[in-house]
Write an enzyme that holds these catalytic residues in place. Structure first.
Site, mmCIF file in Angstrom:
data_model
loop_
_atom_site.group_PDB
_atom_site.id
_atom_site.type_symbol
_atom_site.label_atom_id
_atom_site.label_comp_id
_atom_site.label_asym_id
_atom_site.label_seq_id
_atom_site.Cartn_x
_atom_site.Cartn_y
_atom_site.Cartn_z
ATOM 1 C CB CYS A 72 -28.778 -16.564 2.657
ATOM 2 S SG CYS A 72 -29.941 -16.587 3.879
ATOM 3 C CB CYS A 79 -28.579 -15.861 7.280
ATOM 4 S SG CYS A 79 -28.350 -14.493 6.242
ATOM 5 C CE LYS A 131 -26.466 -15.415 11.831
ATOM 6 N NZ LYS A 131 -26.398 -14.345 11.333
ATOM 7 C CD GLU A 155 -24.610 -12.210 13.373
ATOM 8 O OE1 GLU A 155 -25.727 -11.592 13.446
ATOM 9 O OE2 GLU A 155 -24.182 -13.057 12.443
ATOM 10 C CG HIS A 196 -48.141 -7.295 31.972
ATOM 11 N ND1 HIS A 196 -47.143 -6.821 32.504
ATOM 12 C CD2 HIS A 196 -48.544 -8.172 33.318
ATOM 13 C CE1 HIS A 196 -46.799 -6.993 33.648
ATOM 14 N NE2 HIS A 196 -47.822 -7.671 34.165
ATOM 15 C CD GLU A 243 -45.223 -5.225 30.266
ATOM 16 O OE1 GLU A 243 -46.089 -4.437 30.674
ATOM 17 O OE2 GLU A 243 -45.110 -6.397 30.875
HETATM 18 P P1 NDP Z 1 -18.809 -5.341 8.404
HETATM 19 O O1 NDP Z 1 -18.672 -4.319 7.153
HETATM 20 O O2 NDP Z 1 -19.947 -5.187 9.340
HETATM 21 O O3 NDP Z 1 -17.584 -5.166 9.620
HETATM 22 C C1 NDP Z 1 -16.234 -5.198 9.234
HETATM 23 C C2 NDP Z 1 -15.457 -4.917 10.437
HETATM 24 O O4 NDP Z 1 -13.980 -5.385 10.057
HETATM 25 C C3 NDP Z 1 -15.629 -3.452 10.855
HETATM 26 O O5 NDP Z 1 -15.577 -3.541 12.406
HETATM 27 C C4 NDP Z 1 -14.197 -2.936 10.288
HETATM 28 O O6 NDP Z 1 -13.940 -2.038 11.182
HETATM 29 C C5 NDP Z 1 -13.274 -4.205 10.385
HETATM 30 N N1 NDP Z 1 -12.231 -3.925 9.534
HETATM 31 C C6 NDP Z 1 -12.278 -3.883 8.194
HETATM 32 N N2 NDP Z 1 -10.929 -3.813 7.877
HETATM 33 C C7 NDP Z 1 -10.152 -4.083 8.698
HETATM 34 C C8 NDP Z 1 -8.859 -3.982 8.843
HETATM 35 N N3 NDP Z 1 -7.936 -4.050 7.725
HETATM 36 N N4 NDP Z 1 -8.126 -4.548 10.049
HETATM 37 C C9 NDP Z 1 -9.004 -4.617 11.268
HETATM 38 N N5 NDP Z 1 -10.311 -4.599 11.254
HETATM 39 C C10 NDP Z 1 -10.851 -4.360 10.066
HETATM 40 O O7 NDP Z 1 -18.568 -6.641 8.041
HETATM 41 P P2 NDP Z 1 -18.888 -8.215 8.263
HETATM 42 O O8 NDP Z 1 -17.875 -9.135 7.545
HETATM 43 O O9 NDP Z 1 -19.067 -8.366 9.620
HETATM 44 O O10 NDP Z 1 -20.245 -8.485 7.522
HETATM 45 C C11 NDP Z 1 -20.327 -7.876 6.359
HETATM 46 C C12 NDP Z 1 -21.994 -7.556 6.032
HETATM 47 O O11 NDP Z 1 -22.653 -8.864 5.928
HETATM 48 C C13 NDP Z 1 -22.567 -6.828 7.173
HETATM 49 O O12 NDP Z 1 -22.222 -5.469 6.887
HETATM 50 C C14 NDP Z 1 -24.135 -7.050 6.637
HETATM 51 O O13 NDP Z 1 -24.458 -6.253 6.048
HETATM 52 C C15 NDP Z 1 -23.915 -8.579 6.519
HETATM 53 N N6 NDP Z 1 -24.129 -9.480 7.606
HETATM 54 C C16 NDP Z 1 -25.601 -9.321 8.078
HETATM 55 C C17 NDP Z 1 -25.790 -10.372 9.044
HETATM 56 C C18 NDP Z 1 -26.981 -10.294 9.909
HETATM 57 O O14 NDP Z 1 -28.188 -9.776 9.436
HETATM 58 N N7 NDP Z 1 -27.290 -10.494 11.136
HETATM 59 C C19 NDP Z 1 -24.819 -11.236 9.845
HETATM 60 C C20 NDP Z 1 -23.610 -11.242 9.178
HETATM 61 C C21 NDP Z 1 -23.284 -10.427 8.049
HETATM 62 P P3 NDP Z 1 -14.346 -0.292 11.164
HETATM 63 O O15 NDP Z 1 -15.847 -0.460 11.714
HETATM 64 O O16 NDP Z 1 -13.227 0.342 11.910
HETATM 65 O O17 NDP Z 1 -14.318 0.029 9.706
#
Ligand code: NDP
Length: 461
Positions: free
Chosen positions: A43, A48, A51, A184, A438, A443
């Site tokens: 984080c 977080c 970012k 993001e 408002h 709203e």
């Molecule tokens: P996510 O699990 O959210 O997303 C991973 C993405 O990668 C999905 O779209 C997935 O596709 C794709 N993917 C997985 N494997 C492959 C592959 N072999 N080839 C191509 N695409 C692939 O992971 P993130 O890394 O984005 O984030 C991890 C976690 O961190 C999040 O789930 C969240 O919990 C946390 N996070 C929270 C944030 C916030 O609160 N704002 C910000 C950043 C992270 P598919 O959908 O098809 O599986």
């Protein structure tokens, strides 16, 4: 009771580990916290917080455009990556320092070293050439970005870890994935003037979010100049004299200067000696825990991303608090993982809490949908086209609000308040009895009177 060096040994000084170590030490326990990288974890150090600074930096691009529409004369804006990186790193160092002093002031011992279990009570500290014992152990080692396995040329790509420290901003970047991190960073790089392409293997980004949210955000990303490629994935990456060529399984090639994989994160459980301590992992490599975050070893607990429940900082913190209450304060508590709101800091951002329409229908609810898509007044003033989406999923028989989904400026701020009402079981009638504030975008959320009927159904289709 055997005589141990510590009452609690925490492995990992991220959001969960620091909170647990601090609270237990404040309660009088003898606590050590081991961290092999920097204190603060994902984080603070590579997630977080940095970012969000990058999001702030990149949002100025849109603000400059908007400012002109409001009568400002804005010269040719220029962004200096190096200046930003320096300021960002200073602030991260400051925040990491606060974590350190919070731990130390509470009386916990911070050990800058990797820790590995030799058995359920013995921790080896390879960097210190030391072995210590502890009555109780907390695993809070978080997660780490993963790359698709066996992909030729994957080593040419970066992950979010490196994106925070690039020596230079690239001219062109391809971001792979359709999750939080991918959308993001697509917004960040696009805002900073990088030609940005987002590549996702599925039919639409942000799987798991409400389908209207997914479609709306994809449209808004494209409106802001991001190229979104759906339904395709890498076959290989190859370095050329001009950059990196990504070969895709739809036959297309995309050449960029950087490729960033945001294809998920894996729990940090390798090489920790968990098997020697009787701590079981699931198929994804995450530590298996019960509702009190206790692992299959009776004196070992785990919180945060390493358990792969809901991988969000505030969740790790709440799991840590519940752990200390249960184990050290004789006050058994388990964190309720239902109705956890989340925000995606895409541009525009998303705030969501509760069930999506598809999840609600899948769970057997008969639902009414309330939906509004509009141009916020700030945007109409200068003739912009950006639109905000607000959507409520309501259980028809009881009127209970099951989900609230917002895509638009300030939605992460808005959703925090909506989450309180939804957690309390608010009905749509109560929701609507709340007088509007408002003039705001929010709203709109309390003034959606009639259920939304899709055009094809409205026409009897
Ligand atoms: P996510 O699990 O959210 O997303 C991973 C993405 O990668 C999905 O779209 C997935 O596709 C794709 N993917 C997985 N494997 C492959 C592959 N072999 N080839 C191509 N695409 C692939 O992971 P993130 O890394 O984005 O984030 C991890 C976690 O961190 C999040 O789930 C969240 O919990 C946390 N996070 C929270 C944030 C916030 O609160 N704002 C910000 C950043 C992270 P598919 O959908 O098809 O599986």
């Amino acid at each position: 009771m055997a005589d141990y060096d510590y009452d609690l040994f925490v492995i990992g000084a991220g959001s969960g580990g620091v909170r647990a170590g601090r609270l237990a030490a404040m309660g009088g326990a003898r606590v050590a916290v081991a961290e092999e990288f920097r204190v603060g974890g994902t984080c603070v150090v590579r997630g977080c917080i940095p970012k969000k600074f990058m999001v702030y930096a990149s949002e100025f691009a849109q603000s400059f455009k908007t400012a002109r529409g409001y009568g400002w004369t804005v010269g040719e804006p220029h962004f200096d990556w190096e200046t930003f990186l320096k300021a960002k790193d200073n602030e991260i160092a400051r925040l990491s320092g606060i974590y350190v002093s919070n731990l130390e002031n509470a009386g916990a011992e911070l050990i800058h070293c990797r820790a590995e279990l030799l058995d359920a009570h013995t921790v080896h500290l390879p960097g210190k050439n030391r072995t210590v014992t502890a009555d109780k152990i907390l695993i809070a080692t978080g997660g780490w970005p993963t790359l698709p396995p066996n992909l030729p040329g994957a080593d040419l790509a970066i992950t979010s870890n490196e994106a925070f420290h690039l020596a230079d901003l690239p001219d062109r970047i391809l971001i792979v994935g359709g999750g939080y991190i991918a959308v993001e960073f697509a917004g960040i790089f696009n805002g900073l003037g990088v030609e940005t392409t987002l590549l996702y293997r599925g039919p639409n980004i942000l799987r798991g979010f409400d389908n209207d949210v997914r479609a709306h955000l994809a449209g808004e990303l494209e409106r802001r100049g991001i190229t979104v490629i759906l339904g395709a994935e890498h076959v290989s990456l190859e370095k050329t004299s001009d950059g990196i060529v990504s070969r895709l399984n739809n036959g297309h090639e995309v050449e960029t200067d950087e490729v960033m994989f945001a294809t998920g994160r894996a729990p940090n459980t390798k090489g920790l000696g968990l098997e020697k301590a009787g701590v079981e992992l699931n198929a994804a490599g995450a530590v298996v825990v019960d509702e009190f975050s206790r692992t299959t070893a009776p004196n070992i607990w785990a919180v945060g991303d390493v358990t792969d429940r809901i991988n969000l900082t505030p969740v790790a913190i709440r799991e840590a608090v519940a752990f200390v209450e249960t184990v050290f304060n004789d006050n058994p508590q388990s964190f309720d993982h239902e109705h956890v709101a989340s925000a995606v800091f895409s541009q525009p951002p998303i705030g969501a809490v509760g069930l999506s329409e598809a999840e609600a229908r899948h769970a057997g609810h008969k639902v009414d949908i309330y939906r509004s898509i509009f141009r916020p007044m700030k945007v109409t003033f200068y003739g912009g086209e950006e639109r905000t989406l607000m959507k409520l999923v309501v259980d028809q028989p009881t009127g209970r609000v099951l989900g609230c989904h917002v895509v638009g400026p300030d939605s992460p701020e808005i959703i925090q308040m909506a989450a309180i009402a939804i957690k309390m079981g608010v009905t749509k009638a109560q929701w609507d009895s709340t007088c509007a504030v408002h003039p705001t975008a929010a709203e709109e959320l309390v003034t959606m009177r009639s259920p939304y009927i899709p055009a094809n159904l409205a026409q009897g289709g």
